[in-house]
Design a protein around this motif. Structure first.
Motif, PDB file in Angstrom:
ATOM      1  N   LEU A 187       0.722  -1.120  -0.028  1.00 20.22           N
ATOM      2  CA  LEU A 187       0.088   0.064   0.087  1.00 20.22           C
ATOM      3  C   LEU A 187       0.831   1.082   0.014  1.00 20.22           C
ATOM      4  O   LEU A 187       1.752   1.507   0.962  1.00 20.22           O
ATOM      5  N   VAL A 188       0.772   2.004  -1.023  1.00 18.95           N
ATOM      6  CA  VAL A 188       1.452   3.391  -0.985  1.00 18.95           C
ATOM      7  C   VAL A 188       0.738   4.350   0.237  1.00 18.95           C
ATOM      8  O   VAL A 188      -0.393   4.669   0.035  1.00 18.95           O
ATOM      9  N   GLN A 189       1.650   4.495   1.111  1.00 20.53           N
ATOM     10  CA  GLN A 189       1.124   5.505   2.164  1.00 20.53           C
ATOM     11  C   GLN A 189       1.033   6.898   1.994  1.00 20.53           C
ATOM     12  O   GLN A 189       1.702   7.414   0.828  1.00 20.53           O
ATOM     13  N   PRO A 190      -0.188   7.428   2.449  1.00 22.61           N
ATOM     14  CA  PRO A 190      -0.329   8.911   2.050  1.00 22.61           C
ATOM     15  C   PRO A 190       0.480   9.986   2.471  1.00 22.61           C
ATOM     16  O   PRO A 190       0.649  10.875   2.094  1.00 22.61           O
ATOM     17  N   ASP A 191       1.331   9.522   3.870  1.00 29.64           N
ATOM     18  CA  ASP A 191       1.752  10.490   4.485  1.00 29.64           C
ATOM     19  C   ASP A 191       3.342  10.294   4.437  1.00 29.64           C
ATOM     20  O   ASP A 191       3.931  11.157   4.824  1.00 29.64           O
ATOM     21  N   VAL A 192       3.904   9.200   4.305  1.00 30.67           N
ATOM     22  CA  VAL A 192       5.298   8.887   4.202  1.00 30.67           C
ATOM     23  C   VAL A 192       5.958   8.123   3.059  1.00 30.67           C
ATOM     24  O   VAL A 192       5.015   7.613   2.337  1.00 30.67           O
ATOM     25  N   ASP A 193       6.878   8.304   2.704  1.00 36.88           N
ATOM     26  CA  ASP A 193       7.570   7.651   1.498  1.00 36.88           C
ATOM     27  C   ASP A 193       8.057   6.148   2.111  1.00 36.88           C
ATOM     28  O   ASP A 193       7.790   5.709   3.228  1.00 36.88           O
ATOM     29  N   VAL A 194       8.457   5.325   0.999  1.00 33.35           N
ATOM     30  CA  VAL A 194       8.470   3.960   1.336  1.00 33.35           C
ATOM     31  C   VAL A 194       9.697   3.728   2.328  1.00 33.35           C
ATOM     32  O   VAL A 194       9.830   2.850   3.061  1.00 33.35           O
ATOM     33  N   LEU A 195      10.790   4.467   2.463  1.00 33.05           N
ATOM     34  CA  LEU A 195      11.990   4.563   3.444  1.00 33.05           C
ATOM     35  C   LEU A 195      11.237   4.653   4.863  1.00 33.05           C
ATOM     36  O   LEU A 195      11.271   3.982   5.584  1.00 33.05           O
ATOM     37  N   TRP A 196      10.419   5.630   5.070  1.00 34.64           N
ATOM     38  CA  TRP A 196       9.759   5.838   6.467  1.00 34.64           C
ATOM     39  C   TRP A 196       8.564   4.762   6.876  1.00 34.64           C
ATOM     40  O   TRP A 196       8.558   4.420   7.869  1.00 34.64           O
ATOM     41  N   ASP A 197       8.081   4.252   5.573  1.00 31.28           N
ATOM     42  CA  ASP A 197       7.301   3.151   6.069  1.00 31.28           C
ATOM     43  C   ASP A 197       7.852   1.960   6.328  1.00 31.28           C
ATOM     44  O   ASP A 197       7.529   0.855   7.281  1.00 31.28           O
ATOM     45  N   LEU A 198       8.935   1.291   5.487  1.00 30.27           N
ATOM     46  CA  LEU A 198       9.380   0.029   5.601  1.00 30.27           C
ATOM     47  C   LEU A 198      10.432  -0.271   6.318  1.00 30.27           C
ATOM     48  O   LEU A 198      11.118  -1.048   7.003  1.00 30.27           O
ATOM     49  N   ALA A 199      11.635   0.773   6.123  1.00 30.23           N
ATOM     50  CA  ALA A 199      13.028   0.589   6.458  1.00 30.23           C
ATOM     51  C   ALA A 199      13.079   0.541   7.907  1.00 30.23           C
ATOM     52  O   ALA A 199      14.076   0.105   8.705  1.00 30.23           O
ATOM     53  N   PRO A 200      12.199   1.219   8.708  1.00 27.32           N
ATOM     54  CA  PRO A 200      12.395   1.344  10.305  1.00 27.32           C
ATOM     55  C   PRO A 200      12.474  -0.100  10.780  1.00 27.32           C
ATOM     56  O   PRO A 200      13.109  -0.415  11.800  1.00 27.32           O
ATOM     57  N   HIS A 201      11.764  -1.261  10.349  1.00 24.15           N
ATOM     58  CA  HIS A 201      12.022  -2.451  10.484  1.00 24.15           C
ATOM     59  C   HIS A 201      13.209  -3.153  10.556  1.00 24.15           C
ATOM     60  O   HIS A 201      13.851  -3.629  11.647  1.00 24.15           O
ATOM     61  N   ASP A 202      13.749  -2.862   9.457  1.00 25.14           N
ATOM     62  CA  ASP A 202      15.200  -3.385   9.029  1.00 25.14           C
ATOM     63  C   ASP A 202      16.333  -2.729   9.915  1.00 25.14           C
ATOM     64  O   ASP A 202      17.212  -3.223  10.486  1.00 25.14           O
ATOM     65  N   LEU A 203      16.039  -1.343   9.940  1.00 23.85           N
ATOM     66  CA  LEU A 203      17.120  -0.426  10.944  1.00 23.85           C
ATOM     67  C   LEU A 203      16.847  -0.784  12.161  1.00 23.85           C
ATOM     68  O   LEU A 203      17.853  -1.027  12.943  1.00 23.85           O
ATOM     69  N   SER A 204      15.760  -1.106  12.786  1.00 21.45           N
ATOM     70  CA  SER A 204      15.724  -1.601  14.201  1.00 21.45           C
ATOM     71  C   SER A 204      16.165  -2.843  14.568  1.00 21.45           C
ATOM     72  O   SER A 204      16.937  -3.129  15.430  1.00 21.45           O
ATOM     73  N   ILE A 205      16.089  -3.970  13.547  1.00 23.59           N
ATOM     74  CA  ILE A 205      16.766  -5.301  13.509  1.00 23.59           C
ATOM     75  C   ILE A 205      18.150  -4.962  13.344  1.00 23.59           C
ATOM     76  O   ILE A 205      19.032  -5.756  14.299  1.00 23.59           O
ATOM     77  N   LEU A 206      18.720  -3.982  12.503  1.00 22.28           N
ATOM     78  CA  LEU A 206      20.326  -3.659  12.397  1.00 22.28           C
ATOM     79  C   LEU A 206      20.642  -3.206  13.796  1.00 22.28           C
ATOM     80  O   LEU A 206      21.704  -3.617  14.324  1.00 22.28           O
ATOM     81  N   ASP A 207      20.039  -2.168  14.395  1.00 15.88           N
ATOM     82  CA  ASP A 207      20.572  -1.729  15.595  1.00 15.88           C
ATOM     83  C   ASP A 207      20.455  -2.810  16.928  1.00 15.88           C
ATOM     84  O   ASP A 207      21.295  -2.699  17.676  1.00 15.88           O
ATOM     85  N   PHE A 208      19.502  -3.694  16.738  1.00 12.56           N
ATOM     86  CA  PHE A 208      19.195  -4.688  17.829  1.00 12.56           C
ATOM     87  C   PHE A 208      20.428  -5.762  17.864  1.00 12.56           C
ATOM     88  O   PHE A 208      21.017  -6.132  18.669  1.00 12.56           O
ATOM     89  N   VAL A 209      20.841  -6.275  16.392  1.00 14.19           N
ATOM     90  CA  VAL A 209      21.822  -7.394  16.471  1.00 14.19           C
ATOM     91  C   VAL A 209      23.358  -7.005  16.402  1.00 14.19           C
ATOM     92  O   VAL A 209      23.993  -7.611  16.526  1.00 14.19           O
ATOM     93  N   LEU A 210      23.388  -5.585  16.103  1.00 13.56           N
ATOM     94  CA  LEU A 210      25.100  -5.147  15.863  1.00 13.56           C
ATOM     95  C   LEU A 210      25.638  -5.585  17.360  1.00 13.56           C
ATOM     96  O   LEU A 210      25.266  -5.238  18.364  1.00 13.56           O
ATOM     97  N   PRO A 211      26.905  -5.826  17.142  1.00  8.02           N
ATOM     98  CA  PRO A 211      27.705  -6.387  18.435  1.00  8.02           C
ATOM     99  C   PRO A 211      28.230  -4.866  19.111  1.00  8.02           C
ATOM    100  O   PRO A 211      28.372  -4.115  18.451  1.00  8.02           O
ATOM    101  N   PRO A 212      28.397  -5.011  20.256  1.00  6.56           N
ATOM    102  CA  PRO A 212      29.076  -3.963  21.017  1.00  6.56           C
ATOM    103  C   PRO A 212      30.335  -3.345  20.391  1.00  6.56           C
ATOM    104  O   PRO A 212      31.074  -4.146  20.082  1.00  6.56           O
TER     105      PRO A 212
END
Length: 390
Positions: A187-212
């Motif tokens: 679904l093309v969102q009315p208020d955000v682009d695809v980066l702000w719609d989908l990338a938060p999932h992958d960026l939160s996973i990246l932040d979670f799994v990166l080692p100290p």
């Protein structure tokens, strides 16, 4: 009302060990933490259901501007009251914590009011719409000794928790690359682009799994709007890491096929996560590239290439299927009870937000690499400079 005070607790370093199996009784559940859910829209009903099924929580309120919608969500939960007044929720001494699932534009106001009222807060992502507001909320929670947790739901799936364990435990060696694809005819969102719609999932996973010790230092992004929707529908995001590795995310609303894969390459092993393959959601490959250190070269092998390819076994770890949101609620309750920071605390939400803002600025600069972090000095550019950069 019980409120945690004192020094800011440190985040737990042993991933998952304190997140109970969904439905299991909390070992210290002498009392249950009073909770209110704010927002009865798309995500709120899921929070209500999982709160009711978490032994360490007692749901008292569901707050929404549409009280009839709240009543429909509550249904059989006759002991839970509905209200349109957030002030009424905050004034209830039985409520020690609130879970907020409203549009992002309201997050800052609601989270700040709850923290000022002495309530612990679980907030849907993104934590706020600006990094400055997110940092302000994190500082306020620290000063009040309160738990501020982001609902980065994917981080509480069994597969992502196992990935974090393998990465943090050194099972795959040093991180060499992170590559994720999240595409669908969406679904093309009315208020955000695809980066702000989908990338938060992958960026939160990246932040979670990166080692100290390994963290993002720069972001570059490319995006396109091939259908004339007025916002980016296809995007590629590259994150430079402090150890020299790259993380790459591809997000797309226009793909006729659905793909949800993540590859994490290490110096010893490579992890492949295919979220659409329930039979082998995670595989660990003992395959990769080895480099012979110069000081180990001998006359007998100098004629051979320094790089050799390693082909070993592939294993698929057994994963117990659990509802991720149940683990989110259990982690929130445990963090409040134990007076510690949750695995996805407010600052993890701030870090994800900083990456998204850097990506947006990179798009403005025609794909230039933008530094990441609170101290990053990213100058404002004029329209003429933006056109020249493109």
């Amino acid at each position: 009302m019980s409120t945690q005070h004192g020094p800011t607790p440190e985040a737990h370093e042993a991933p998952g060990e304190h997140v109970p199996t969904p439905g299991a009784a909390h070992p210290d559940a002498v009392r249950r933490i009073g909770l209110a859910v704010v927002g009865a829209g798309y995500w709120g009903p899921n929070l209500v259901r999982n709160a009711q099924q978490t032994p360490a929580l007692r749901l008292h309120w569901l707050c929404d501007l549409d009280e009839e919608r709240s009543r429909r969500v509550l249904g059989e939960y006759s002991t839970v009251r509905s209200t349109t007044s957030f002030d009424e929720v905050l004034a209830d001494d039985r409520v020690e914590a609130v879970a907020i699932a409203t549009p992002a534009a309201a997050h800052y106001r609601l989270v700040r009011a709850a923290l000022e009222a002495g309530k612990h807060v679980l907030v849907e992502k993104p934590i706020t719409t600006t990094a400055a507001d997110a940092a302000d909320l994190c500082d306020l929670a620290d000063r009040r000794g309160l738990v501020l947790m982001c609902d980065h739901t994917f981080c509480y799936t069994p597969v992502v928790r196992r990935i974090r364990e393998l990465v943090h435990g050194g099972g795959i060696g040093d991180i060499q690359f992170f590559d994720s694809v999240r595409i669908n005819l969406g679904l093309v969102q009315p208020d955000v682009d695809v980066l702000w719609d989908l990338a938060p999932h992958d960026l939160s996973i990246l932040d979670f799994v990166l080692p100290p010790g390994v963290e993002p230092v720069g972001v570059s992004a490319q995006a396109a709007d091939p259908i004339g929707a007025g916002r980016a529908c296809v995007a590629y995001l590259t994150v430079r890491l402090s150890n020299g590795a790259l993380a790459h995310c591809h997000v797309n609303w226009l793909s006729p096929t659905k793909v949800r894969t993540t590859l994490i390459g290490g110096s010893r092993r490579t992890l492949v996560w295919d979220d659409l393959n329930p039979q082998a959601r995670l595989t660990v490959h003992d395959r990769g590239v080895d480099l012979t250190p110069p000081d180990e070269l001998t006359d007998a092998i100098r004629h051979r290439a320094l790089i050799s390819y390693r082909v070993g076994d592939m294993v698929a770890p057994a994963l117990v299927e659990q509802e991720a949101l149940r683990n989110v609620m259990a982690e929130f309750a445990a963090a409040v009870t134990e007076g510690r920071a949750p695995l996805t605390d407010g600052r993890s939400g701030l870090r994800v937000l900083q990456l998204l803002h850097a990506a947006s600025r990179s798009l403005e600069l025609g794909g230039a690499t933008v530094p990441v972090g609170a101290d990053a000095d990213v100058p404002t550019i004029t329209a003429q400079e933006r056109a020249a950069a493109r």
